[in-house]
Motif scaffolding. Structure first.
Motif, PDB file in Angstrom:
ATOM      1  N   CYS A 144      -3.343  28.952 -23.535  1.00 44.40           N
ATOM      2  CA  CYS A 144      -3.413  30.287 -22.961  1.00 44.40           C
ATOM      3  C   CYS A 144      -4.632  31.050 -23.427  1.00 44.40           C
ATOM      4  O   CYS A 144      -5.058  32.003 -22.785  1.00 44.40           O
ATOM      5  N   CYS A 165      -1.614  28.087 -32.394  1.00 42.87           N
ATOM      6  CA  CYS A 165      -1.227  26.741 -31.965  1.00 42.87           C
ATOM      7  C   CYS A 165      -2.115  25.668 -32.578  1.00 42.87           C
ATOM      8  O   CYS A 165      -1.662  24.582 -32.879  1.00 42.87           O
ATOM      9  N   CYS A 205      -2.095  35.156 -31.826  1.00 42.95           N
ATOM     10  CA  CYS A 205      -1.439  34.491 -30.696  1.00 42.95           C
ATOM     11  C   CYS A 205      -1.353  35.507 -29.572  1.00 42.95           C
ATOM     12  O   CYS A 205      -0.425  36.234 -29.476  1.00 42.95           O
TER      13      CYS A 205
HETATM   14  S1  SF4 Z   1      -1.614  30.532 -30.046  1.00 43.75           S
HETATM   15 FE1  SF4 Z   1      -0.372  31.741 -28.634  1.00 43.75          FE
HETATM   16  S2  SF4 Z   1      -1.806  32.379 -27.043  1.00 43.75           S
HETATM   17 FE2  SF4 Z   1      -2.753  30.685 -28.139  1.00 43.75          FE
HETATM   18  S3  SF4 Z   1      -2.206  28.830 -26.997  1.00 43.75           S
HETATM   19 FE3  SF4 Z   1      -0.683  29.099 -28.601  1.00 43.75          FE
HETATM   20  S4  SF4 Z   1       0.975  30.244 -27.628  1.00 43.75           S
HETATM   21 FE4  SF4 Z   1      -0.837  30.477 -26.335  1.00 43.75          FE
END
Ligand code: SF4
Lengths: 188, 182
Positions: free
Chosen positions: B33, B98, B128
């Motif tokens: 994302c 992530c 995030c």
């Molecule tokens: S850290 Fe959060 S925003 Fe980034 S890929 Fe993972 S779930 Fe998605």
């Protein structure tokens, strides 16, 4: 709306004796049928009753009853009514009729269900792999597939998040930043 | 550039690093994302081009590989290929929780949980997802490391290729990949 809904129910029930209906408010009607009836009822809905649009096909894993439930959602743009067609498939031997000659986009949903739940569609012509690549385990969306154990065994995990502690206190200690009182209320 | 004399080598390094840190071209490739934070970072509000950060179309032209979030094993395969096609100097920025510890996909059946087991990461940006300010802070940190000569992920990868390969092959069972010799 109610009149159209009752005509739909009547017509389906006279044509398909095994159909049992369930009525929902607004513009939704549900039918449950045997899995052998699925192509016929979908053909009938599309060609005779104007349900031209296949919105979705989804699958539910009823582990306790040892069955999969497959749901077809079709939509009529003229009547503005959606019909859900439910059917049950045995979990040990999940074989169903392929319906992608009615709607071509059903092919994609069927491939996904084949990969994620292991349901076989007779006569489905598509490559075996869809979203997963080199997958060797059991179909991952089945409820008896232990995702967490699989992830823990397969992927290395960085230590430090097992305790699920709020990191704000750590940051506070490290950087000398003072947390406002209201923020402390939410820390675990 | 390699020069025999030690002191002149130092000066060359400083100039070289100075030039490198001001032209960080990032590969236009987004996973997860976090890629959605790249457009605001690049466009007029935050204007990353002030720091010499701009997009590059192909791996051969790019210096920085941004891993903008969770990586499925399927994407990891492509990312490894992309990374190996990039030319030195090259840097990796891990973006979002992530890539650090699995984030909210920690129990997913097909996403890796720690990026630095599979690729050498120079800078991690947490959050995030991280906001453009954090992204810019990450780039500033990378520039610092480059100037100090400490952003040596690519060398680490070359020297410990076996360890990285073993980890990669553990999650990608069907390894059909070309071998790049840099
Ligand atoms: S850290 Fe959060 S925003 Fe980034 S890929 Fe993972 S779930 Fe998605």
């Amino acid at each position: 709306m109610e009149e159209i809904k009752s005509t739909i129910i009547q017509r389906i029930k006279t044509h398909f004796s095994d159909a049992t209906e369930k009525e929902y408010p607004y513009n939704r009607v549900d039918f449950s049928v045997k899995k052998e009836t699925i192509p016929a009822i979908l053909f009938y809905l599309k060609d005779e009753m104007g349900f031209k649009h296949l919105s979705h096909i989804s699958c539910i894993d009823w582990l306790e009853e040892n069955e999969f439930e497959v749901v077809f959602i079709v939509w009529s743009p003229t009547d503005k009514i959606k019909v859900f067609v439910h059917t049950r498939v045995d979990r040990e031997n999940p074989v169903m009729d392929n319906v992608d000659m009615i709607w071509r986009q059903a092919n994609t949903y069927e491939r996904e269900m084949r990969e994620m739940f292991g349901i076989q569609f007779t006569g489905l012509e598509a490559p075996e792999e869809f979203l997963l690549e080199d997958w060797e385990g059991p179909p991952p969306m089945r409820r008896d597939f232990d995702t967490e154990a699989y992830a823990t065994n397969t992927y290395w995990e960085r230590p430090g998040r097992e305790d699920a502690k709020d990191i704000r206190e750590t940051i506070e200690k490290r950087s000398g930043e003072i947390l406002p009182d209201f923020a402390k209320k939410y820390t675990r | 550039m390699m020069i025999n004399d030690k002191n002149s080598q130092k000066i060359v390094d400083i100039i070289q690093n100075y030039a490198r840190k001001h032209s960080l071209w990032i590969l236009a490739y987004g996973t997860g994302c976090g890629a959605i934070e790249i457009p605001p970072t690049m466009t007029s509000r935050y204007d990353a081009e002030r720091l010499g950060v701009r997009g590059a179309a192909t791996p051969r032209q790019a210096d920085v590989l941004l891993i903008t979030g969770y990586l499925t094993t399927k994407t990891l395969k492509r990312v490894i290929r992309v990374y190996e096609q990039m030319q030195d100097p090259k840097y990796v920025i891990g973006f979002g929780s992530c890539t650090i510890n699995g984030g909210m996909y920690w129990d997913s059946y097909n996403t890796i949980k720690a990026l630095d087991r599979y690729l050498p990461v120079d800078v991690f940006i947490n959050g995030c997802m991280p906001r453009p300010e954090a992204v810019l802070a990450g780039f500033a940190k990378l520039q610092e490391l480059i100037q100090a000569g400490k952003a040596d992920g690519a060398r680490k990868y070359k020297e410990n290729l076996e360890w990285y390969r073993a980890n990669q092959k553990k999650v990608i069972p069907n390894w059909r990949m070309p071998e790049y010799n840099w």
